[in-house]
Design a protein around this motif. Structure first.
Motif, PDB file in Angstrom:
ATOM      1  N   LEU A   6       0.856  -1.175   0.000  1.00  0.00           N
ATOM      2  CA  LEU A   6       0.000   0.000   0.000  1.00  0.00           C
ATOM      3  C   LEU A   6       0.901   1.236   0.000  1.00  0.00           C
ATOM      4  N   ASP A   7       0.568   2.202  -0.831  1.00  0.00           N
ATOM      5  CA  ASP A   7       1.235   3.507  -0.768  1.00  0.00           C
ATOM      6  C   ASP A   7       0.384   4.512  -0.024  1.00  0.00           C
ATOM      7  N   ARG A   8      -0.841   4.138   0.231  1.00  0.00           N
ATOM      8  CA  ARG A   8      -1.745   4.904   1.083  1.00  0.00           C
ATOM      9  C   ARG A   8      -2.871   3.965   1.485  1.00  0.00           C
ATOM     10  N   GLY A  10      -6.734   2.676   2.014  1.00  0.00           N
ATOM     11  CA  GLY A  10      -7.933   2.814   1.205  1.00  0.00           C
ATOM     12  C   GLY A  10      -8.530   1.472   0.844  1.00  0.00           C
ATOM     13  N   GLU A  13      -8.307  -1.417  -4.320  1.00  0.00           N
ATOM     14  CA  GLU A  13      -7.596  -0.880  -5.480  1.00  0.00           C
ATOM     15  C   GLU A  13      -6.246  -0.267  -5.106  1.00  0.00           C
ATOM     16  N   GLU A  14      -6.019  -0.018  -3.818  1.00  0.00           N
ATOM     17  CA  GLU A  14      -4.741   0.552  -3.376  1.00  0.00           C
ATOM     18  C   GLU A  14      -3.638  -0.509  -3.272  1.00  0.00           C
ATOM     19  N   SER A  16      -0.962  -2.999  -4.620  1.00  0.00           N
ATOM     20  CA  SER A  16      -0.216  -3.142  -5.876  1.00  0.00           C
ATOM     21  C   SER A  16       0.997  -4.042  -5.652  1.00  0.00           C
ATOM     22  N   ARG A  47      -6.049  -2.261   6.008  1.00  0.00           N
ATOM     23  CA  ARG A  47      -5.861  -1.639   4.699  1.00  0.00           C
ATOM     24  C   ARG A  47      -6.534  -0.274   4.626  1.00  0.00           C
ATOM     25  N   GLU A  48      -7.659  -0.138   5.300  1.00  0.00           N
ATOM     26  CA  GLU A  48      -8.409   1.120   5.273  1.00  0.00           C
ATOM     27  C   GLU A  48      -7.836   2.174   6.215  1.00  0.00           C
ATOM     28  N   ARG A 296      -5.787  -8.095  -4.753  1.00  0.00           N
ATOM     29  CA  ARG A 296      -6.987  -7.239  -4.789  1.00  0.00           C
ATOM     30  C   ARG A 296      -8.261  -8.091  -4.828  1.00  0.00           C
TER      31      ARG A 296
END
Length: 315
Positions: A6-8, A10, A13-14, A16, A47-48, A296
């Motif tokens: 995660l780069d942020r 959310g 879809e975050e 990668s 994740r959120e 994902r």
């Protein structure tokens, strides 16, 4: 190494897949070449961003999720003598601050690593540690004698389906409150003495039929109105084990005493868990296995109905 990051915080879809540095190995650490990683409902919460700062450490990016792992020891720190390169292991990880197991390598303190029993396939062990240790800690906390009656609420979920097996290994009579026909079928296959679909059936009536004088105890893995109604079937002198992190919390106190707890992930706890595994008393039901590059999709699957566990195949 390849990792899902995660780069942020959310939505799914975050997540990668990309290459990041391999984690460094400290003096008391074990570096695991990860083959399988469990996916927990809490992964979506993390994740959120709901865990940001919760562990007393600021969140940094890229952020790697994953609390469970199984694989092979790739390196050990100078202070580690229980493990050697090439050992087959599983582990209970905390992703903060050094990253989790959605990656080809994960670093873990040796205290939270266990040798992989020969009876446990690595694909199951990758989704084992946290749920099994939480289930074991709950059954230990209740301290019931053989023949006692235990209701496992959420019995077809990750913690629950393992709690059913651990309780049967201890000689308890188990009423499994599961979810759906597939959940009821799973708990029956795993040895529950009686199973009921908590979404469609009268749990209190089923509990009264199972233990007319009242249940001796309950282990709860999901909260809510149906849970609170079901807990009325536990006798006044009984006990209820409620792991921290199970929501929603109780709105009214049941007559029986409630004990909140965290799963014990010490080496002593994994030794007890391994003894159950070696005795043939435990299997992890992996509902679906996803390749790492489909993380994902795996997180989208967390929103759907499933029984047991979801997992990632890393290597």
């Amino acid at each position: 190494m390849n990792a899902v990051v995660l780069d942020r915080f959310g939505g799914p879809e975050e997540l990668s897949l990309r290459t990041i540095p391999r984690p460094e190995v400290g003096e008391d650490d074990v570096l695991i070449r990860v083959e399988y990683s469990g996916i927990g409902s809490w992964d979506a919460t993390e994740r959120e961003g709901d865990y940001a700062g919760a562990f007393g450490v600021p969140s940094t990016f890229p952020y790697v999720l994953g609390w469970d792992a199984a694989g092979t020891v790739a390196a050990v720190g100078r202070g580690v003598d229980r493990f050697a390169v090439g050992d087959r292991v599983y582990a209970a990880i905390t992703p903060v601050p050094r990253g989790g197991s959605y990656a080809e390598y994960a670093v873990v303190e040796a205290e939270h690593v266990a040798h992989l029993p020969g009876r446990m396939p690595a694909a199951q062990a990758g989704a084992l540690a946290w749920d099994a240790l939480t289930a074991l800690s709950g059954v230990d906390l209740l301290d019931l004698q053989p023949g006692a009656t235990l209701m496992v609420f959420g019995a077809s979920g990750g913690i629950g389906h393992l709690a059913v097996q651990i309780a049967k290994h201890r000689g308890l009579r188990v009423l499994a409150v599961a979810s759906g026909d597939d959940g009821v079928a799973l708990t029956r296959r795993l040895g529950a003495d009686a199973s009921v679909d908590g979404r469609r059936e009268d749990v209190v009536a089923a509990a009264s039929a199972f233990a007319p004088e009242g249940l001796d105890a309950a282990l709860v893995t999901v909260g809510g109105a149906t849970t609170e109604q079901a807990l009325s079937a536990v006798k006044d002198s009984g006990r209820i084990a409620w792991p921290y992190g199970v929501y929603p919390a109780l709105s009214t106190a049941p007559r029986a005493s409630v004990s909140n707890y965290n799963g014990d992930r010490s080496s002593a706890a994994t030794d007890r868990l391994n003894a159950i595994i070696e005795a043939g008393g435990l299997q992890v039901h992996v509902h679906r296995m996803f390749p790492l590059d489909e993380a994902r999709d795996a997180h989208l699957a967390l929103r759907e109905h499933y029984v047991g566990k979801l997992a990632l195949r890393i290597a």
